[in-house]
Scaffold this motif. Structure first.
Motif, PDB file in Angstrom:
ATOM      1  N   TRP A 167      -9.103  -5.503  -4.072  1.00 45.98           N
ATOM      2  CA  TRP A 167      -9.432  -4.148  -3.638  1.00 45.98           C
ATOM      3  C   TRP A 167     -10.910  -3.904  -3.896  1.00 45.98           C
ATOM      4  O   TRP A 167     -11.339  -3.636  -5.012  1.00 45.98           O
ATOM      5  CB  TRP A 167      -8.577  -3.116  -4.367  1.00 45.98           C
ATOM      6  N   GLU A 168     -11.704  -4.046  -2.857  1.00 46.59           N
ATOM      7  CA  GLU A 168     -13.148  -3.824  -2.922  1.00 46.59           C
ATOM      8  C   GLU A 168     -13.473  -2.695  -1.953  1.00 46.59           C
ATOM      9  O   GLU A 168     -13.858  -2.935  -0.807  1.00 46.59           O
ATOM     10  CB  GLU A 168     -13.894  -5.096  -2.537  1.00 46.59           C
ATOM     11  N   VAL A 192      -6.049  14.071  -0.010  1.00 49.11           N
ATOM     12  CA  VAL A 192      -5.588  13.023   0.911  1.00 49.11           C
ATOM     13  C   VAL A 192      -6.545  11.828   0.836  1.00 49.11           C
ATOM     14  O   VAL A 192      -6.110  10.672   0.768  1.00 49.11           O
ATOM     15  CB  VAL A 192      -5.450  13.560   2.345  1.00 49.11           C
ATOM     16  N   TRP A 193      -7.846  12.099   0.819  1.00 52.06           N
ATOM     17  CA  TRP A 193      -8.845  11.028   0.707  1.00 52.06           C
ATOM     18  C   TRP A 193      -8.596  10.209  -0.557  1.00 52.06           C
ATOM     19  O   TRP A 193      -8.642   8.980  -0.531  1.00 52.06           O
ATOM     20  CB  TRP A 193     -10.256  11.604   0.703  1.00 52.06           C
ATOM     21  N   ASP A 194      -8.342  10.886  -1.662  1.00 51.24           N
ATOM     22  CA  ASP A 194      -8.049  10.202  -2.925  1.00 51.24           C
ATOM     23  C   ASP A 194      -6.882   9.234  -2.767  1.00 51.24           C
ATOM     24  O   ASP A 194      -6.912   8.129  -3.300  1.00 51.24           O
ATOM     25  CB  ASP A 194      -7.676  11.244  -3.986  1.00 51.24           C
ATOM     26  N   ARG A 213      -8.261   5.598  -3.682  1.00 50.39           N
ATOM     27  CA  ARG A 213      -8.017   5.194  -5.070  1.00 50.39           C
ATOM     28  C   ARG A 213      -6.791   4.286  -5.110  1.00 50.39           C
ATOM     29  O   ARG A 213      -5.692   4.702  -4.783  1.00 50.39           O
ATOM     30  CB  ARG A 213      -7.821   6.421  -5.950  1.00 50.39           C
ATOM     31  N   ILE A 214      -6.999   3.058  -5.518  1.00 53.45           N
ATOM     32  CA  ILE A 214      -5.941   2.049  -5.436  1.00 53.45           C
ATOM     33  C   ILE A 214      -4.707   2.434  -6.245  1.00 53.45           C
ATOM     34  O   ILE A 214      -3.589   2.103  -5.852  1.00 53.45           O
ATOM     35  CB  ILE A 214      -6.475   0.651  -5.827  1.00 53.45           C
ATOM     36  N   GLU A 215      -4.879   3.162  -7.347  1.00 57.10           N
ATOM     37  CA  GLU A 215      -3.705   3.547  -8.131  1.00 57.10           C
ATOM     38  C   GLU A 215      -2.808   4.511  -7.365  1.00 57.10           C
ATOM     39  O   GLU A 215      -1.606   4.573  -7.614  1.00 57.10           O
ATOM     40  CB  GLU A 215      -4.096   4.117  -9.500  1.00 57.10           C
ATOM     41  N   LYS A 216      -3.349   5.238  -6.407  1.00 52.16           N
ATOM     42  CA  LYS A 216      -2.527   6.112  -5.546  1.00 52.16           C
ATOM     43  C   LYS A 216      -2.072   5.348  -4.304  1.00 52.16           C
ATOM     44  O   LYS A 216      -0.906   5.395  -3.928  1.00 52.16           O
ATOM     45  CB  LYS A 216      -3.322   7.351  -5.133  1.00 52.16           C
ATOM     46  N   LEU A 217      -3.004   4.667  -3.655  1.00 57.21           N
ATOM     47  CA  LEU A 217      -2.698   3.928  -2.426  1.00 57.21           C
ATOM     48  C   LEU A 217      -1.563   2.918  -2.645  1.00 57.21           C
ATOM     49  O   LEU A 217      -0.665   2.792  -1.814  1.00 57.21           O
ATOM     50  CB  LEU A 217      -3.949   3.218  -1.914  1.00 57.21           C
ATOM     51  N   SER A 218      -1.590   2.243  -3.766  1.00 59.17           N
ATOM     52  CA  SER A 218      -0.579   1.205  -4.024  1.00 59.17           C
ATOM     53  C   SER A 218       0.825   1.782  -4.184  1.00 59.17           C
ATOM     54  O   SER A 218       1.807   1.064  -4.044  1.00 59.17           O
ATOM     55  CB  SER A 218      -0.955   0.390  -5.257  1.00 59.17           C
ATOM     56  N   ARG A 219       0.918   3.072  -4.445  1.00 60.40           N
ATOM     57  CA  ARG A 219       2.234   3.710  -4.589  1.00 60.40           C
ATOM     58  C   ARG A 219       2.876   4.027  -3.243  1.00 60.40           C
ATOM     59  O   ARG A 219       4.098   4.092  -3.149  1.00 60.40           O
ATOM     60  CB  ARG A 219       2.107   4.988  -5.412  1.00 60.40           C
TER      61      ARG A 219
END
Length: 159
Positions: free
Chosen positions: A56-57, A31-33, A37-43
């Protein structure tokens, strides 16, 4: 009084604070990932819509900015990270382009429920009761629920 909107439990804490929680069938690390991690969050953050990540900083003091797009419409959001404690907590500001200057503070806490499940708690503080009411009336809980349903699918993936 608590109310469930879709699948996020929303509890008004005061006229300027909202508490939200949701359980996930995935361990804290996964879940933290998905939050860090922007590649997951952006989805999932844009509820499955196109999400342009302009910045994304992911660090204390870092700036984030997203623009969600649906057809010809676009909505911009941004904030700064005040605290990041891996697999425990993220504190960040949140501002919507449609209401400049109306900044809220989100504290998201990750709780290991054991048995491979995680509870995500989000406490949001607003500057004024009017800001709080406006965000609730704009469908904050519904939007979060939609994003979390997309996140459920990502968390179910093998990788």
């Amino acid at each position: 009084m608590s109310t469930a909107t879709t699948d996020v439990v929303v509890t008004p804490v005061s006229d300027r604070e909202i508490h939200m929680e949701r359980d996930f069938d995935a361990p804290v690390a996964k879940v933290w990932d998905a939050f860090s991690r922007i590649e997951k969050l952006s989805r999932w953050w844009g509820r499955g819509h196109t999400l342009d990540v302009e910045r994304w900083e992911f660090r204390k003091g870092g700036h984030w900015r997203f623009v969600e797009r649906v057809g010809d419409e676009a909505w911009g959001f941004e904030g700064r990270f005040a605290e990041i404690t891996p697999e425990k907590r993220i504190v960040q500001t949140f501002e919507y382009d449609g209401a400049p200057g109306h900044v809220s503070v989100d504290t998201t806490t990750f709780v290991d429920l054991g048995d491979g499940r995680t509870r995500v708690l989000t406490d949001t503080s607003f500057h004024t009761p009017e800001d709080c009411k406006a965000m609730v009336d704009a469908g904050m809980a519904t939007g979060l629920s939609e994003g979390y349903r997309v996140l459920d699918g990502i968390l179910a993936e093998k990788n």
